[in-house]
Design a protein around this motif. Structure first.
Motif, PDB file in Angstrom:
ATOM      1  N   ARG A 184       0.938  -1.187   0.021  1.00 12.12           N
ATOM      2  CA  ARG A 184      -0.115  -0.066   0.046  1.00 12.12           C
ATOM      3  C   ARG A 184       0.867   1.193   0.012  1.00 12.12           C
ATOM      4  N   GLN A 185       1.826   1.177   0.774  1.00  9.95           N
ATOM      5  CA  GLN A 185       2.846   2.363   1.053  1.00  9.95           C
ATOM      6  C   GLN A 185       3.484   2.561  -0.420  1.00  9.95           C
ATOM      7  N   ILE A 186       4.312   1.632  -0.878  1.00 14.26           N
ATOM      8  CA  ILE A 186       5.205   1.989  -2.084  1.00 14.26           C
ATOM      9  C   ILE A 186       4.120   1.911  -3.543  1.00 14.26           C
ATOM     10  N   VAL A 187       3.192   0.899  -3.698  1.00  9.63           N
ATOM     11  CA  VAL A 187       2.785   0.785  -4.916  1.00  9.63           C
ATOM     12  C   VAL A 187       1.403   1.566  -5.094  1.00  9.63           C
ATOM     13  N   PHE A 188       0.590   1.335  -3.995  1.00 11.06           N
ATOM     14  CA  PHE A 188      -0.792   1.949  -4.216  1.00 11.06           C
ATOM     15  C   PHE A 188      -1.158   3.271  -3.497  1.00 11.06           C
ATOM     16  N   ALA A 189       0.184   4.038  -3.339  1.00  9.90           N
ATOM     17  CA  ALA A 189       0.034   5.239  -2.611  1.00  9.90           C
ATOM     18  C   ALA A 189      -0.554   6.329  -3.287  1.00  9.90           C
ATOM     19  N   ASP A 190      -0.509   6.363  -4.671  1.00  8.28           N
ATOM     20  CA  ASP A 190      -0.730   7.684  -5.518  1.00  8.28           C
ATOM     21  C   ASP A 190      -2.231   7.392  -6.214  1.00  8.28           C
ATOM     22  N   PRO A 191      -3.129   8.096  -5.917  1.00 13.38           N
ATOM     23  CA  PRO A 191      -4.419   7.881  -6.532  1.00 13.38           C
ATOM     24  C   PRO A 191      -4.367   8.338  -8.070  1.00 13.38           C
ATOM     25  N   SER A 192      -3.544   9.099  -8.467  1.00 12.40           N
ATOM     26  CA  SER A 192      -3.500   9.656  -9.933  1.00 12.40           C
ATOM     27  C   SER A 192      -2.832   8.880 -10.574  1.00 12.40           C
ATOM     28  N   LYS A 193      -1.857   7.879 -10.330  1.00  9.17           N
ATOM     29  CA  LYS A 193      -1.392   6.688 -10.887  1.00  9.17           C
ATOM     30  C   LYS A 193      -2.151   5.797 -10.993  1.00  9.17           C
ATOM     31  N   LEU A 194      -2.837   5.340  -9.956  1.00  9.14           N
ATOM     32  CA  LEU A 194      -3.761   4.334 -10.178  1.00  9.14           C
ATOM     33  C   LEU A 194      -4.983   4.474 -10.950  1.00  9.14           C
ATOM     34  N   ALA A 195      -5.322   5.799 -11.175  1.00 12.13           N
ATOM     35  CA  ALA A 195      -6.407   6.037 -11.917  1.00 12.13           C
ATOM     36  C   ALA A 195      -5.810   6.117 -13.396  1.00 12.13           C
ATOM     37  N   LYS A 196      -4.951   6.667 -13.626  1.00 10.48           N
ATOM     38  CA  LYS A 196      -4.232   6.573 -15.079  1.00 10.48           C
ATOM     39  C   LYS A 196      -3.912   5.040 -15.516  1.00 10.48           C
ATOM     40  N   ALA A 197      -3.193   4.467 -14.677  1.00  8.77           N
ATOM     41  CA  ALA A 197      -2.756   3.172 -14.987  1.00  8.77           C
ATOM     42  C   ALA A 197      -4.260   2.198 -15.277  1.00  8.77           C
ATOM     43  N   SER A 198      -5.501   2.484 -14.816  1.00  6.32           N
ATOM     44  CA  SER A 198      -6.551   1.484 -14.872  1.00  6.32           C
ATOM     45  C   SER A 198      -7.240   1.910 -16.416  1.00  6.32           C
ATOM     46  N   PHE A 199      -6.779   2.855 -16.949  1.00  7.66           N
ATOM     47  CA  PHE A 199      -7.317   3.228 -18.270  1.00  7.66           C
ATOM     48  C   PHE A 199      -6.640   2.485 -19.408  1.00  7.66           C
ATOM     49  N   GLY A 200      -7.302   1.776 -20.386  1.00 11.97           N
ATOM     50  CA  GLY A 200      -6.504   1.291 -21.537  1.00 11.97           C
ATOM     51  C   GLY A 200      -6.451   2.258 -22.788  1.00 11.97           C
ATOM     52  N   GLY A 201      -7.841   2.765 -22.925  1.00  4.45           N
ATOM     53  CA  GLY A 201      -7.949   3.456 -24.368  1.00  4.45           C
ATOM     54  C   GLY A 201      -9.426   3.201 -24.978  1.00  4.45           C
ATOM     55  N   LEU A 202      -9.697   4.317 -25.651  1.00  2.11           N
ATOM     56  CA  LEU A 202     -11.277   4.120 -26.030  1.00  2.11           C
ATOM     57  C   LEU A 202     -11.300   3.054 -27.308  1.00  2.11           C
ATOM     58  N   GLN A 203     -10.038   2.851 -27.728  1.00  2.00           N
ATOM     59  CA  GLN A 203     -10.060   1.716 -29.152  1.00  2.00           C
ATOM     60  C   GLN A 203      -9.792   0.342 -28.597  1.00  2.00           C
ATOM     61  N   GLU A 204      -9.231   0.143 -27.516  1.00  2.00           N
ATOM     62  CA  GLU A 204      -9.323  -0.984 -26.645  1.00  2.00           C
ATOM     63  C   GLU A 204     -10.140  -1.162 -25.601  1.00  2.00           C
ATOM     64  N   GLN A 205      -9.521  -2.205 -24.587  1.00  2.00           N
ATOM     65  CA  GLN A 205     -10.453  -2.362 -23.575  1.00  2.00           C
ATOM     66  C   GLN A 205     -10.149  -1.265 -22.586  1.00  2.00           C
ATOM     67  N   VAL A 206     -11.482  -0.403 -22.408  1.00  2.00           N
ATOM     68  CA  VAL A 206     -11.248   0.649 -21.672  1.00  2.00           C
ATOM     69  C   VAL A 206     -10.665   0.773 -20.350  1.00  2.00           C
ATOM     70  N   ILE A 207     -11.318  -0.061 -19.582  1.00  2.00           N
ATOM     71  CA  ILE A 207     -10.657  -0.314 -18.209  1.00  2.00           C
ATOM     72  C   ILE A 207      -9.999  -1.681 -18.136  1.00  2.00           C
ATOM     73  N   THR A 208      -8.496  -1.504 -18.089  1.00  2.00           N
ATOM     74  CA  THR A 208      -7.715  -2.830 -17.966  1.00  2.00           C
ATOM     75  C   THR A 208      -7.370  -3.251 -16.784  1.00  2.00           C
ATOM     76  N   GLU A 209      -7.401  -2.576 -15.743  1.00  3.33           N
ATOM     77  CA  GLU A 209      -7.068  -3.044 -14.274  1.00  3.33           C
ATOM     78  C   GLU A 209      -8.250  -2.223 -13.304  1.00  3.33           C
ATOM     79  N   PRO A 210      -9.361  -3.086 -13.575  1.00  7.35           N
ATOM     80  CA  PRO A 210     -10.373  -2.462 -12.348  1.00  7.35           C
ATOM     81  C   PRO A 210     -10.133  -2.592 -10.850  1.00  7.35           C
ATOM     82  N   ILE A 211      -9.166  -3.277 -10.488  1.00  6.30           N
ATOM     83  CA  ILE A 211      -8.446  -3.230  -9.046  1.00  6.30           C
ATOM     84  C   ILE A 211      -7.973  -1.889  -8.705  1.00  6.30           C
ATOM     85  N   PHE A 212      -7.178  -1.338  -9.925  1.00  2.00           N
ATOM     86  CA  PHE A 212      -6.832   0.042  -9.543  1.00  2.00           C
ATOM     87  C   PHE A 212      -8.014   0.979  -9.481  1.00  2.00           C
ATOM     88  N   LEU A 213      -8.628   1.223 -10.465  1.00  2.43           N
ATOM     89  CA  LEU A 213      -9.983   2.038 -10.556  1.00  2.43           C
ATOM     90  C   LEU A 213     -10.712   1.965  -9.199  1.00  2.43           C
TER      91      LEU A 213
END
Length: 576
Positions: free
Chosen positions: A101-130
């Motif tokens: 939690r402290q090292i990997v999941f500490a930054d909400p902005s990174k979790l949000a950006k990493a959860s998004f795949g793209g409109l032309q692909e799978q939109v949400i690639t990491e629901p655990i992050f989102l």
């Protein structure tokens, strides 16, 4: 001091296997009362393994042991002979989960950006992050609205003929404009906004909905949440869910229902209502998702799997683990057990393309003659899949990355040697008493100063990796043409992640308006004029991106680094 240096040389010239098989490593006059002990893991995965070893280090240090040498698969410790050997408690996995939690999941902005795949692909690639927290959901929609608004206001959008894109001839556009009671030019502007902004928002929501439906069998509740979105916006739901494959005629009918909303005539009010509806719906979908897949329980599960990688000291229940593994092996001989193509552990997941190269079908690790679309795709274990998730999360602002480890042949550089001398001088000065450098007590004092020592190692490595130190004076950077392109790229990447430039800045003066800033160049102009200042913490993030390297883990004798291929940077921002 000769005893200490000799012992250090012996330790650092041996592998972990050699240290484990050595009978005696400390044989000097001042070191014979000391001995070594080590921790070890069976599989080196990358960042996840470093988090595990760091958690182990905290536990071992609490028992009075001090780390001396760090290896990729374990750490060597020093202790006084006769000390109790550390053991792992039953709750050690909870400590690993907390460290994640402290090292990997500490930054909400990174979790949000990493959860998004793209409109032309799978939109949400990491629901655990989102769905990790409410704040991640808020950051997600802040980022999406910023991106879509930026595309709407781009030069490319301004030059595009949307009548042509929608295949509307002169008669069709005049008829539609008359039906809506607006001019043809106003119709074109509405089409532009719908295509570049409104429709993308609805596609994103549908991507989230689809991800939740795949994970949770709560169709009625999910349908009610989506219906509520359209009700709040005063929009008639389309017969077909919004997607990139939606037929033009159906998409145009949906656009007409959006334009007829009582909120649409005021763009500011419409965007505010749209954002509010999307945020509320996603927060509700988060609660539905977490009933079946709680991210906190997921982290705890991963932590338990990581603990099973430890071979020294033996984790609780290790015998039962071996027994289960043997039973799984026997069972696999009967029905066939797929193995992870990365670590050879039991495979439970199908790898996506980005984990193992550009294709999940054609790959060196795939058995010849495998059928496309069948069950013969590459299989990986949960931990290797998690390692990929972590790397994607930590490197979310980089375009193209790879990992490597640097291990010096000796652990002390010239700069580090100078630091040790300076430390000794300071200890002498602060204690107002002479210190003999060959006494065990002094060695313990030095080992106890690891934070300062690691800080020095960090500075030395960053200087080495960047080729030359990056100038930390902002005015020098923004006025230096060779580095300005990389600075603009780095700044833009952070503006995209935070959704606006305000989190990057110190307190903003009241007479400075940054609400309309979407491009880094506009912010650089304010920085040049001295009207705003970058916050100190954000400045470090900018310089990491400018260096194209992100050190993940520092130890006394190696550094785990993610680096970006240099050819993908240095051109500055492209014209929108």
């Amino acid at each position: 001091m000769i005893d200490v240096v000799h012992s250090a040389d012996v330790l650092l010239s041996k592998t972990l296997d050699e240290i484990a098989s050595s009978r005696k490593l400390f044989d000097g006059r001042y070191t014979e009362s000391l001995d070594v002990w080590f921790t070890r893991v069976s599989t080196v995965r990358g960042v996840a393994t470093q988090v595990l070893l760091l958690s182990l280090e905290e536990v071992v240090k609490e028992r009075g042991y001090e780390p001396l040498a760090w290896h990729q698969d374990g750490t060597v410790y020093c202790f006084r002979k006769g000390s109790a050997v550390p053991t792992l408690e039953q709750d050690f996995a909870a400590r690993v989960a907390q460290k994640l939690r402290q090292i990997v999941f500490a930054d909400p902005s990174k979790l949000a950006k990493a959860s998004f795949g793209g409109l032309q692909e799978q939109v949400i690639t990491e629901p655990i992050f989102l769905f990790y927290s409410d704040e991640v959901v808020r950051q997600f929609w802040k980022q999406r609205f910023y991106e879509y608004r930026r595309e709407l206001n781009s030069k490319k959008s301004a030059k595009t003929d949307y009548f042509e894109k929608e295949d509307l001839d002169r008669q069709g556009r005049e008829k539609l404009a008359g039906e809506l009671g607006i001019t043809v030019s106003e119709l074109h502007e509405r089409l532009r906004r719908f295509k570049e902004f409104d429709f993308k928002v609805f596609i994103t929501l549908m991507g989230i909905e689809n991800q939740v439906r795949e994970s949770v069998k709560q169709d009625a509740e999910i349908a009610e949440i989506i219906q509520n979105v359209y009700s709040k916006l005063d929009v008639q739901p389309p017969n077909v869910k919004p997607s990139n494959t939606m037929k033009r005629e159906i998409r145009l009918e949906f656009a007409k229902t959006v334009w007829k909303s009582r909120f649409y005539t005021n763009p500011v009010e419409w965007e505010d209502k749209l954002h509010g509806a999307m945020l509320e719906a996603t927060l509700r979908l988060k609660e539905v998702f977490r009933k079946a897949q709680d991210p906190e329980k997921f982290l705890e599960h991963i932590a338990h799997l990581l603990v099973n990688d430890i071979t020294e000291p033996s984790p609780p229940g290790s015998f039962n683990k071996l027994k289960r593994s043997y039973e799984d092996y026997l069972d696999g001989k009967k029905r066939g057990t797929p193995l992870c193509v990365i670590c050879s552990g039991p495979a439970e997941l199908t790898a996506v393309a980005k984990v193992l190269g550009e294709s999940e079908i054609y790959h060196d690790s795939l058995v010849a003659g495998s059928k496309i679309g069948g069950e013969n795709k590459l299989r990986i274990c949960e931990l290797c899949d998690f390692e990929y998730k972590v790397r994607r999360l930590l490197m979310v602002d980089f375009r193209d990355t790879y990992a490597f480890v640097i291990v010096p042949h000796i652990a002390i550089s010239r700069e580090s040697s100078l630091y040790w001398k300076t430390l000794a001088d300071r200890l002498v000065r602060d204690n107002f008493a002479p210190i003999k450098l060959d006494e065990v007590e002094f060695l313990e004092q030095v080992l106890g100063s690891e934070d300062a020592f690691k800080g020095t190692i960090q500075d030395v490595w960053l200087s080495y990796l960047s080729g030359s130190p990056v100038n930390t004076d902002i005015q020098s950077v923004v006025n230096d043409k060779p580095s300005l392109g990389a600075f603009a790229d780095a700044l833009q990447a952070l503006i995209v992640r935070y959704g606006d430039p305000s989190p990057l800045l110190e307190e903003i003066p009241k007479d400075v308006d940054i609400s309309s800033i979407e491009e880094a160049q506009a912010l650089i102009s304010l920085l040049k004029q001295g009207k705003v200042r970058l916050a100190e913490g954000r400045l470090q993030e900018v310089f990491e991106l400018m260096r194209h390297v992100k050190p993940i883990c520092y130890t006394g004798n190696y550094v785990l680094i993610f680096a970006e291929r240099m050819q993908s940077w240095g051109t500055g921002l492209q014209e929108n």
